[in-house]
Write an enzyme that holds these catalytic residues in place. Structure first.
Site, PDB file in Angstrom:
ATOM      1  N   HIS A   1     -17.029  63.095-109.928  1.00  0.00           N
ATOM      2  CA  HIS A   1     -17.553  63.429-108.308  1.00  0.00           C
ATOM      3  C   HIS A   1     -17.252  62.665-106.990  1.00  0.00           C
ATOM      4  O   HIS A   1     -17.423  61.436-107.510  1.00  0.00           O
ATOM      5  CB  HIS A   1     -19.019  64.374-108.531  1.00  0.00           C
ATOM      6  CG  HIS A   1     -18.751  65.188-107.665  1.00  0.00           C
ATOM      7  ND1 HIS A   1     -19.446  64.776-106.135  1.00  0.00           N
ATOM      8  CD2 HIS A   1     -18.887  66.490-107.433  1.00  0.00           C
ATOM      9  CE1 HIS A   1     -19.578  65.530-105.733  1.00  0.00           C
ATOM     10  NE2 HIS A   1     -19.602  67.207-107.386  1.00  0.00           N
TER      11      HIS A   1
ATOM     12  N   GLY B   1     -20.596  70.525 -98.942  1.00  0.00           N
ATOM     13  CA  GLY B   1     -21.863  70.251 -98.087  1.00  0.00           C
ATOM     14  C   GLY B   1     -22.156  70.585 -96.540  1.00  0.00           C
ATOM     15  O   GLY B   1     -22.542  70.498 -96.462  1.00  0.00           O
TER      16      GLY B   1
ATOM     17  N   GLU C   1     -19.718  62.532-104.791  1.00  0.00           N
ATOM     18  CA  GLU C   1     -20.716  61.378-104.697  1.00  0.00           C
ATOM     19  C   GLU C   1     -20.486  60.174-105.369  1.00  0.00           C
ATOM     20  O   GLU C   1     -21.208  59.578-105.227  1.00  0.00           O
ATOM     21  CB  GLU C   1     -21.916  62.554-104.415  1.00  0.00           C
ATOM     22  CG  GLU C   1     -21.929  63.672-103.843  1.00  0.00           C
ATOM     23  CD  GLU C   1     -22.176  65.593-104.145  1.00  0.00           C
ATOM     24  OE1 GLU C   1     -22.712  64.825-105.377  1.00  0.00           O
ATOM     25  OE2 GLU C   1     -21.801  65.751-103.003  1.00  0.00           O
TER      26      GLU C   1
ATOM     27  N   SER D   1     -18.495  73.822-100.523  1.00  0.00           N
ATOM     28  CA  SER D   1     -19.099  74.894 -99.931  1.00  0.00           C
ATOM     29  C   SER D   1     -18.326  76.196 -99.858  1.00  0.00           C
ATOM     30  O   SER D   1     -18.616  76.856 -99.054  1.00  0.00           O
ATOM     31  CB  SER D   1     -18.459  74.908 -97.843  1.00  0.00           C
ATOM     32  OG  SER D   1     -19.579  73.411 -97.963  1.00  0.00           O
TER      33      SER D   1
ATOM     34  N   GLU E   1     -11.916  69.279-105.206  1.00  0.00           N
ATOM     35  CA  GLU E   1     -13.259  69.469-104.042  1.00  0.00           C
ATOM     36  C   GLU E   1     -12.515  67.716-102.702  1.00  0.00           C
ATOM     37  O   GLU E   1     -13.112  66.848-103.435  1.00  0.00           O
ATOM     38  CB  GLU E   1     -14.425  68.498-104.756  1.00  0.00           C
ATOM     39  CG  GLU E   1     -14.444  69.644-105.718  1.00  0.00           C
ATOM     40  CD  GLU E   1     -15.887  69.306-106.010  1.00  0.00           C
ATOM     41  OE1 GLU E   1     -16.228  70.666-106.406  1.00  0.00           O
ATOM     42  OE2 GLU E   1     -17.066  68.274-106.304  1.00  0.00           O
TER      43      GLU E   1
ATOM     44  N   GLY F   1     -21.821  73.482-105.292  1.00  0.00           N
ATOM     45  CA  GLY F   1     -23.035  72.994-104.786  1.00  0.00           C
ATOM     46  C   GLY F   1     -23.731  73.933-104.673  1.00  0.00           C
ATOM     47  O   GLY F   1     -25.062  74.563-105.512  1.00  0.00           O
ATOM     48  N   GLY F   2     -24.150  74.007-103.637  1.00  0.00           N
ATOM     49  CA  GLY F   2     -25.528  74.323-102.926  1.00  0.00           C
ATOM     50  C   GLY F   2     -25.637  76.223-103.073  1.00  0.00           C
ATOM     51  O   GLY F   2     -27.350  76.259-103.532  1.00  0.00           O
TER      52      GLY F   2
ATOM     53  N   ASN G   1     -22.754  72.654-110.182  1.00  0.00           N
ATOM     54  CA  ASN G   1     -23.099  71.716-110.088  1.00  0.00           C
ATOM     55  C   ASN G   1     -24.447  71.410-109.364  1.00  0.00           C
ATOM     56  O   ASN G   1     -24.716  71.858-108.080  1.00  0.00           O
ATOM     57  CB  ASN G   1     -22.580  70.862-109.602  1.00  0.00           C
ATOM     58  CG  ASN G   1     -22.865  68.977-109.742  1.00  0.00           C
ATOM     59  OD1 ASN G   1     -23.797  69.337-109.469  1.00  0.00           O
ATOM     60  ND2 ASN G   1     -21.983  68.528-108.543  1.00  0.00           N
ATOM     61  N   TRP G   2     -25.465  70.990-110.005  1.00  0.00           N
ATOM     62  CA  TRP G   2     -26.559  71.355-109.215  1.00  0.00           C
ATOM     63  C   TRP G   2     -26.971  69.821-108.461  1.00  0.00           C
ATOM     64  O   TRP G   2     -28.533  69.789-108.083  1.00  0.00           O
ATOM     65  CB  TRP G   2     -27.812  71.799-110.487  1.00  0.00           C
ATOM     66  CG  TRP G   2     -27.923  73.079-110.197  1.00  0.00           C
ATOM     67  CD1 TRP G   2     -27.313  74.032-109.702  1.00  0.00           C
ATOM     68  CD2 TRP G   2     -29.046  73.461-111.712  1.00  0.00           C
ATOM     69  NE1 TRP G   2     -27.507  75.853-110.113  1.00  0.00           N
ATOM     70  CE2 TRP G   2     -28.415  74.985-110.873  1.00  0.00           C
ATOM     71  CE3 TRP G   2     -30.152  73.427-112.651  1.00  0.00           C
ATOM     72  CZ2 TRP G   2     -29.280  76.250-112.127  1.00  0.00           C
ATOM     73  CZ3 TRP G   2     -30.077  74.468-113.227  1.00  0.00           C
ATOM     74  CH2 TRP G   2     -29.991  75.593-112.942  1.00  0.00           C
ATOM     75  N   LYS G   3     -26.632  68.876-108.981  1.00  0.00           N
ATOM     76  CA  LYS G   3     -27.280  67.337-108.170  1.00  0.00           C
ATOM     77  C   LYS G   3     -28.112  67.306-108.958  1.00  0.00           C
ATOM     78  O   LYS G   3     -28.886  67.721-109.511  1.00  0.00           O
ATOM     79  CB  LYS G   3     -26.419  67.489-106.641  1.00  0.00           C
ATOM     80  CG  LYS G   3     -25.273  68.619-106.846  1.00  0.00           C
ATOM     81  CD  LYS G   3     -24.432  67.966-105.405  1.00  0.00           C
ATOM     82  CE  LYS G   3     -22.858  68.374-105.013  1.00  0.00           C
ATOM     83  NZ  LYS G   3     -22.509  68.508-103.301  1.00  0.00           N
TER      84      LYS G   3
HETATM   85  P1  13P Z   1     -20.982  72.335-102.043  1.00  0.00           P
HETATM   86  O1  13P Z   1     -20.929  73.455-103.148  1.00  0.00           O
HETATM   87  O2  13P Z   1     -22.598  72.144-101.583  1.00  0.00           O
HETATM   88  O3  13P Z   1     -20.275  72.280-101.241  1.00  0.00           O
HETATM   89  O4  13P Z   1     -20.965  70.806-103.006  1.00  0.00           O
HETATM   90  C1  13P Z   1     -19.904  71.128-103.853  1.00  0.00           C
HETATM   91  C2  13P Z   1     -20.133  69.997-105.174  1.00  0.00           C
HETATM   92  O5  13P Z   1     -20.020  69.184-104.814  1.00  0.00           O
HETATM   93  C3  13P Z   1     -19.454  70.411-106.247  1.00  0.00           C
HETATM   94  O6  13P Z   1     -19.601  69.502-107.366  1.00  0.00           O
END
Ligand code: 13P
Length: 255
Positions: A98, A176, A100, A216, A170, A237-238, A10-12
């Site tokens: 998600h 994050g 967010e 994470s 999640e 994510g990251g 997920n590149w956000k």
């Molecule tokens: P991180 O891996 O950066 O914690 O993000 C997780 C995420 O929200 C994937 O959708």
């Protein structure tokens, strides 16, 4: 039936078209030959078409995924993207609910439910995200929150569709933050989710539904998470933004 593991990025709100094209040039080569797991990439909307063309050119079986969508096919919804638009590009999956979207943009379970049904109706397979906030975990409300997110989020979905559903657990406090759930914490909730499907529907569906962990995830903790019997993959994510780090996660048991 075996559950094929999913490694999803997920590149956000990261990477321009140019940056994603650069990522793919190397990435496609790094993961060539991998057939026993599904690799999913969810870039920004602006990159979907370009990446689709690139994947087709390279004959790659990476699944293209959107990060969100509206449930209506068209209309006066400024700033939104419809399932028809995603369908036209050839997106296979879509992330829905998600944390967010839930906590920054105020999406609630009822709104999310409409998106899940709409995605299935348009043949786009949803990855429904669920997860508790820190205060909910500390107040022993984790299972209550997950139950509500699943019950409401899937309330109107026809049972026939559910075999293609992917859930991503999640925990909000792990996203994050560098604070991953321990394998024990992840397994406990994943098992709860699988049992939820058995109780609500049946055992054969519970055995098919894939449940990803997100929060994470790195190449250092992937093995411990994947060793959990009810963890069928990860939503990253990251660490998915860097080609070498995401490759290491995908190949955690190969290299
Ligand atoms: P991180 O891996 O950066 O914690 O993000 C997780 C995420 O929200 C994937 O959708």
């Amino acid at each position: 039936m075996e559950r094929i593991p999913i490694f999803a990025a997920n590149w956000k709100m990261n990477k321009t078209i140019k940056e994603s094209a650069e990522f793919f040039k190397e990435f496609i080569y790094n993961i060539s030959g991998i057939v026993d797991r599904e690799i999913v990439i969810a870039p920004a909307f602006t990159c979907l078409q370009e990446i689709k063309a690139m994947l087709q050119k390279e004959n790659s079986n990476i699944s293209l995924c959107a990060q969100n969508m509206h449930f209506k096919d068209a209309g006066a919804f400024t700033g939104e993207i419809s399932p028809v638009m995603l369908q036209e590009i050839g997106v296979k999956r879509v992330i829905i609910g998600h944390s967010e979207r839930r906590h920054i943009f105020g999406e609630d379970n009822n709104f999310i439910a409409l998106k899940v049904i709409s995605a299935f109706n348009y043949g786009i397979l949803p990855i429904l995200c669920v997860g508790e906030k820190l205060e909910e975990r500390e107040g022993n409300k984790t299972f209550k929150v997950i139950d509500e997110q699943l019950s409401k989020g899937l309330s109107e979905v026809k049972e026939d569709f559910l075999k293609d559903l992917v859930i991503a657990y999640e925990p909000v406090w792990a996203i994050g933050t560098g604070k991953t759930a321990t394998p024990l914490q992840a397994q406990e909730v994943h098992e709860y989710i699988r049992n939820w499907f058995e109780k609500k529907y049946n055992l054969s569906l519970a055995k098919i539904v894939r449940i990803l962990y997100g929060g994470s995830v790195t190449h250092d903790n992937i093995k411990f998470l994947m060793d959990c019997p009810d963890v069928d993959g990860v939503l990253v994510g990251g660490a998915s933004l860097k080609n070498d780090l995401f490759t290491k996660i995908i190949k955690y048991d190969i290299i």
